[in-house]
Motif scaffolding. Structure first.
Motif, mmCIF file in Angstrom:
data_model
loop_
_atom_site.group_PDB
_atom_site.id
_atom_site.type_symbol
_atom_site.label_atom_id
_atom_site.label_comp_id
_atom_site.label_asym_id
_atom_site.label_seq_id
_atom_site.Cartn_x
_atom_site.Cartn_y
_atom_site.Cartn_z
ATOM 1 N N TRP A 97 22.513 13.182 57.214
ATOM 2 C CA TRP A 97 23.416 12.781 56.312
ATOM 3 C C TRP A 97 23.778 13.789 55.536
ATOM 4 C CZ3 TRP A 97 24.360 7.607 56.965
ATOM 5 C CH2 TRP A 97 23.501 6.896 57.600
ATOM 6 N N VAL A 98 25.125 13.657 55.426
ATOM 7 C CA VAL A 98 25.948 14.997 54.639
ATOM 8 C C VAL A 98 27.030 14.246 53.658
ATOM 9 C CG1 VAL A 98 26.990 17.004 54.755
ATOM 10 C CG2 VAL A 98 25.199 16.679 56.194
ATOM 11 N N TRP A 99 27.035 14.662 52.352
ATOM 12 C CA TRP A 99 27.923 14.334 51.634
ATOM 13 C C TRP A 99 29.162 15.238 51.516
ATOM 14 C CZ3 TRP A 99 27.781 9.527 49.693
ATOM 15 C CH2 TRP A 99 26.585 8.699 49.641
ATOM 16 N N VAL A 100 30.274 15.109 51.735
ATOM 17 C CA VAL A 100 31.435 16.054 51.541
ATOM 18 C C VAL A 100 32.204 15.743 50.576
ATOM 19 C CG1 VAL A 100 33.098 17.052 52.868
ATOM 20 C CG2 VAL A 100 31.307 16.005 54.108
ATOM 21 N N LEU A 101 32.482 16.564 49.223
ATOM 22 C CA LEU A 101 32.880 16.523 48.314
ATOM 23 C C LEU A 101 33.998 17.326 47.872
ATOM 24 C CD1 LEU A 101 29.407 16.747 46.051
ATOM 25 C CD2 LEU A 101 30.330 14.790 47.478
ATOM 26 N N ASP A 102 34.950 16.781 47.351
ATOM 27 C CA ASP A 102 36.165 17.265 46.506
ATOM 28 C C ASP A 102 36.219 16.570 45.275
ATOM 29 O OD1 ASP A 102 38.290 18.718 45.457
ATOM 30 O OD2 ASP A 102 39.483 18.424 47.425
ATOM 31 N N PRO A 103 35.700 17.445 44.123
ATOM 32 C CA PRO A 103 35.471 16.740 42.996
ATOM 33 C C PRO A 103 36.842 16.204 42.278
ATOM 34 C CG PRO A 103 35.012 18.786 42.533
ATOM 35 C CD PRO A 103 35.038 18.457 44.257
#
Length: 280
Positions: A97-103
């Motif tokens: 499981w991997v979270w991919v973030l652009d805040p």
């Protein structure tokens, strides 16, 4: 890379859906006090485009603070999950499981005081995006979903998201962040699609993706995207009945690139006539 089939159990989907809402709330708490305020702008710099544009790469304390807040919650709740983020890089990017973030996607809009920036949070399972959200906390909007369905949550209300039919490109409302992102043959392809379409809007960044899911924009064309620019949108668009492909009509790669987002397959196929002419 495309949205995975809706094969995860409803229990798992519900768990991560609730966590996505929590992550967006934390991001908003970090961002909103700095919007239209002293946001601590820094220019990360960068090489200008061939036409002399670009070279300005802004980041603010909102970008950094929101990503720190999101990462802290993920680490506390799911310590074995990976994270890929724009501001702080990769951590266990090969995890299940991997979270991919652009805040803050759309930092230029943010520093201009325009409420079209968004917080993008996606979740990959075995490398495929399965859940995502596009949040605009100033407007109180959260576009969230997976391949089985997407919805808009706004100020206590919720409604399903559904793309609109637009079988003819000549009737389409299209968008891109800025035509300056296109170089050489890319630019010719964009203007070919633009000439065929009814109307074009610029400068909305990922908020335009949300508008495809909401059924108010028909087609978005982008180039040079990173994973964090697009991962979160793929499940939201799929759950609303739309499509996300590269310029060859294939699934978007794990690292982003050239992307087309559409509500209607027929409209997309007409645009791809021009886009496919560009060398991969």
């Amino acid at each position: 890379m495309t949205a995975a089939p809706d094969s995860l159990s409803p229990k798992v989907i519900d768990e991560f859906d609730a966590f996505l809402i929590e992550l967006n709330r934390a991001a908003g708490q970090a961002i909103l006090p700095l919007f239209r305020a002293d946001h601590g702008l820094i220019d990360k710099g960068g090489a200008p485009n061939a036409d002399g544009s670009g070279g300005f790469d802004p980041v603010t304390e909102a970008d950094k603070g929101a990503e720190r807040a999101i990462r802290a919650l993920i680490s506390a709740r799911y310590p074995h999950h990976g994270v890929i983020g724009e501001e702080y890089g990769e951590d266990r990017a090969d995890a299940e499981w991997v979270w991919v973030l652009d805040p803050v996607d759309g930092t230029r809009a943010f520093i201009a005081g325009l409420p079209v920036w968004t917080t993008l949070i996606g979740l990959r399972h075995h490398g495929a995006p399965v859940l995502g959200s596009i949040g605009q906390s100033f407007l109180g909007e959260l576009y969230i979903g997976h391949a089985g369905g997407s919805r808009l949550m706004t100020r206590g209300a919720s409604r399903p998201l559904k793309v609109r039919p637009c079988p003819r490109l000549s009737d389409a409302l299209i968008a891109t962040t800025d035509p300056a992102i296109f170089q050489g043959a890319e630019r010719e392809a964009w203007y070919g699609v633009r000439k065929a379409a009814r109307l074009a809007r610029l400068g909305c960044d990922a908020y335009a993706y949300a508008m495809v899911a909401a059924g108010t924009i028909d087609l978005v064309i982008e180039s040079g995207l990173k994973a964090w620019d697009i991962d979160a949108a793929i499940p939201v668009i799929a759950g609303a009945g739309g499509l996300t492909t590269d310029w060859q009509g294939q699934p978007v790669g794990a690292h982003g690139g050239r992307v087309a987002i559409a509500g209607d397959r027929a409209c997309l196929e007409q645009a791809l006539v021009a886009l496919r002419a560009v060398e991969p």
